[in-house]
Design an enzyme around this catalytic site. Sequence first.
Site, PDB file in Angstrom:
ATOM      1  N   LYS A 112      -0.932  38.563 -25.545  1.00  0.00           N
ATOM      2  CA  LYS A 112      -1.568  39.871 -25.691  1.00  0.00           C
ATOM      3  C   LYS A 112      -3.003  39.752 -26.224  1.00  0.00           C
ATOM      4  CE  LYS A 112       2.563  42.604 -25.601  1.00  0.00           C
ATOM      5  NZ  LYS A 112       3.648  41.623 -25.402  1.00  0.00           N
TER       6      LYS A 112
HETATM    7  C1  LIG Z   1       4.661  41.613 -24.434  1.00  0.00           C
HETATM    8  C2  LIG Z   1       5.280  40.309 -24.141  1.00  0.00           C
HETATM    9  C3  LIG Z   1       5.903  40.039 -22.897  1.00  0.00           C
HETATM   10  C4  LIG Z   1       6.057  41.076 -21.816  1.00  0.00           C
HETATM   11  O1  LIG Z   1       4.831  41.431 -21.215  1.00  0.00           O
HETATM   12  P1  LIG Z   1       4.725  42.755 -20.311  1.00  0.00           P
HETATM   13  O2  LIG Z   1       3.294  42.846 -19.917  1.00  0.00           O
HETATM   14  O3  LIG Z   1       5.171  43.882 -21.183  1.00  0.00           O
HETATM   15  O4  LIG Z   1       5.630  42.570 -19.141  1.00  0.00           O
HETATM   16  C5  LIG Z   1       6.404  38.755 -22.689  1.00  0.00           C
HETATM   17  N1  LIG Z   1       6.329  37.803 -23.639  1.00  0.00           N
HETATM   18  C6  LIG Z   1       5.752  38.036 -24.838  1.00  0.00           C
HETATM   19  C7  LIG Z   1       5.724  36.943 -25.848  1.00  0.00           C
HETATM   20  C8  LIG Z   1       5.200  39.274 -25.134  1.00  0.00           C
HETATM   21  O5  LIG Z   1       4.627  39.491 -26.337  1.00  0.00           O
END
Ligand SMILES: *Cc1c(COP(=O)(O)O)cnc(C)c1O
Length: 462
Positions: A112
């Site tokens: 993120k």
């Molecule tokens: C948020 C997250 C996901 C999922 O991502 P999306 O864009 O919501 O599909 C997968 N792995 C981790 C570690 C995350 O923090």
Amino acid sequence: MKYKSTRGKAPDLNFEDVLLSGLARDGGLYLPESWPQISEAEIRAMRGKSYQEIAFQVMSPYVCPEIPEADFKGLIEKAYSTFRHEAVVPLSQLDSNEWMLELYHGPTLAFKDVALQLLGHLFDYVLTKRSEKITIVGATSGDTGSAAIDCVQGRACADIFMLHPHGRVSDVQRRQMTTVLKNNVHNIAIEGDFDNCQALVKALFNDLEFRDKIRLSAVNSINWARVMAQIVYYFTAAVALGSPDRKVSFSVPTGNFGDVYAGYIAKQMGLSIDRLIVATNVNDILSRTLSGGEYKVGKTIPTISPSMDIQVSSNFERLLFNIYNGSGADVRHLMENLKQSGSFIISSEQLDRAKETFDALRVAENETKSTIAEVYNSTGQIIDPHTAVGIHAARQIRQNKSVPMISLSTAHPAKFPEAVEDVTGIHPALPAHMADLFDREEKFDILPNDLGALKKYILDHL
Ligand SMILES: *Cc1c(COP(=O)(O)O)cnc(C)c1O
């Protein structure tokens, strides 16, 4: 670039207003009116370029000249200077023609950061230019909270209030949020679960008077700028493995469908992607939908990959808009069904269109664990449970071994130490910049699950 709502009833906006508004006024999500095209020759010319250079090339059609090119380049440079790896998102090899894209070298150890570090600089740039200030309120079950706090901490343009369920996030995840002591950061532990937190945030957005009064804004993954920033690494990874002269496939551990949707956009822009694998844990609404066509909300089950414990997958609405030929009326109709009955059905023609690109698989908890063990035993690499979900799905679904398979590694294993230690016997260490995380002072307040109390708290602390 002009942006349109997936529900067709909100005014078109430019990039800056899409950035600041998040959700469209008709409840839809914003998408660009067309996909900018990048030619084979241009993709070939990306070889040897830095992440930052490719990022500019991929994102500038969405942003410039509204933000002047030189300024946007500067924002990209600043955003990715916080990553601990020179390549920003390096590839590592797992097996013959099987790769892992390490997206966790940013400040808070999950993918993120790739989007939110840029978002923080974009907010700062646009709000400073306009002499405006926003209030960000969000709910987190883990990774979004720390990444969002990191990207706005200490900035004059925003206050951030982050809600987490009291006692229900991991110690690492909580401390990553609550040890940020800057004045504009307000951590709130709600006496309730994650759904309660999210319901409180939704209620704030629906209170239009309060929303306008505090200039409420969102940083969750429905924000177009987050999806946009994630398109970039599909290009860098594919180019590193021979694109455009060779197709590649990706496997993506998925919850809110933001990350894997960015891969779909890369393909629409001209990148030669063979398959995109939607890998879910037992919260499998997306794998059920993509195999049977029925999108039906179930009950959330806690897993060792908690960032994907999601039942309502917000960004899926964007794919619906695309497979229904950009018809806002069709998307409105489906969303109306969802609201009334908790489900909708995708017509077979539209489902086939999605299946041209996507495969999907649900991965059980024991499969996630055995994949962590398998990868450790064969390569010595320690992976986190989310990454393991993606790698397991890749290995199950992969048909053509001559096509490179790239699994997205979305978190550093030290973010989920218990699950990793349980399987490998090894306690993954936090990187140096966080080694003292458990010695740092924490600051947060505990509030009841009550909208009135939350509103008062926000007004008192602004
Ligand atoms: C948020 C997250 C996901 C999922 O991502 P999306 O864009 O919501 O599909 C997968 N792995 C981790 C570690 C995350 O923090």
